[in-house]
Scaffold this active site. Structure first.
Site, PDB file in Angstrom:
ATOM      1  N   ASP A   4       0.876  -1.165   0.000  1.00  0.00           N
ATOM      2  CA  ASP A   4       0.000   0.000   0.000  1.00  0.00           C
ATOM      3  C   ASP A   4       0.924   1.230   0.000  1.00  0.00           C
ATOM      4  O   ASP A   4       2.097   1.120   0.358  1.00  0.00           O
ATOM      5  CB  ASP A   4      -0.886  -0.040   1.252  1.00  0.00           C
ATOM      6  N   ASP A  45      -1.519  -0.807   5.886  1.00  0.00           N
ATOM      7  CA  ASP A  45      -1.711  -0.225   7.218  1.00  0.00           C
ATOM      8  C   ASP A  45      -3.176  -0.127   7.644  1.00  0.00           C
ATOM      9  O   ASP A  45      -3.467   0.412   8.706  1.00  0.00           O
ATOM     10  CB  ASP A  45      -1.088   1.180   7.272  1.00  0.00           C
ATOM     11  N   ASP A 102      -0.100   5.148   0.831  1.00  0.00           N
ATOM     12  CA  ASP A 102      -0.318   6.150   1.885  1.00  0.00           C
ATOM     13  C   ASP A 102      -0.331   5.492   3.258  1.00  0.00           C
ATOM     14  O   ASP A 102      -1.112   4.581   3.526  1.00  0.00           O
ATOM     15  CB  ASP A 102      -1.649   6.885   1.651  1.00  0.00           C
TER      16      ASP A 102
END
Length: 211
Positions: A9, A161, A11
């Site tokens: 991922d 995250d 961001d």
């Protein structure tokens, strides 16, 4: 070691953009019909799943693709200011040197990701970048990547995250490493039962080298 491809991922996992995203979201709250996030609420939201956050915010699901588009446009103006998560650059360089292929799947724009990677001398580390507006549908993009790259699920591991990263990876039948330095808290990530839960980028090397 079965996994040869690591999909990240962007961001909150590679780029330290969470605070900026919260700030942008607050600026756009009135336009898109949801309440601004206070610091107290942010602590609460970190402990909610992606679905629970959308329900809590009160935003219409139909508005979300338009909100994402606007957020990406605002990020473009600040992308040169963002820095990598401390320690992630060293981990990525080491993984690349060990022969892993690295990729990114993101709801951010490809242009933003390319610019960030270029500004932070990371561009040569990644073999592919896939971008798409996904609310709960990262599984679709993961499956597209597997098909296009002719990868088997057991050759890939995902690093993210948020709870939706865990959910999408499980649905795509690939292993997932959840990281606690991004948006969601360690507690809510653990409840989603990722294959691995780590607290610092250096632990990526430990997990992958011990598989």
């Amino acid at each position: 070691m079965t996994q040869k491809v690591i999909i990240f991922d962007f961001d909150g996992t590679i780029a330290d953009t969470v605070d900026a995203l919260v700030s942008i979201a607050n600026r756009l709250a009135l336009e898109f019909g949801y309440v601004q996030i206070t610091q107290q609420e942010l602590a609460l939201l970190r402990n909610l799943t992606s679905r629970e956050i959308i329900k809590y915010s009160g935003i219409s699901v139909f508005k979300i693709p338009f909100l994402v588009k606007k957020v990406k446009a605002e990020l473009k103006n600040k992308i040169h200011e963002f820095k990598p998560i401390p320690g992630i650059q060293e981990a990525l360089i080491e993984l690349k040197s060990q022969g892993y292929k690295l990729g990114i799947i993101t709801s951010n724009s490809k242009d933003n990701v390319h610019e960030f990677l270029k500004c932070n001398n990371l561009a040569n580390l990644f073999d592919f970048i896939y971008s798409g507006v996904t609310i709960f549908g990262k599984r679709t993009i993961i499956n597209n990547v597997l098909r296009q790259k002719q990868l088997k699920p057991n050759e890939v591991i995902y690093v993210g995250d948020e709870t939706r990263d865990i959910e999408a990876s499980k649905k795509a039948n690939i292993q997932v490493i959840a990281v606690t330095w991004g948006f969601n808290s360690s507690e809510v990530l653990a409840k989603q039962k990722p294959d691995f839960l780590i607290h610092h980028p250096s632990e990526l090397l430990t997990v992958l080298n011990n598989k």
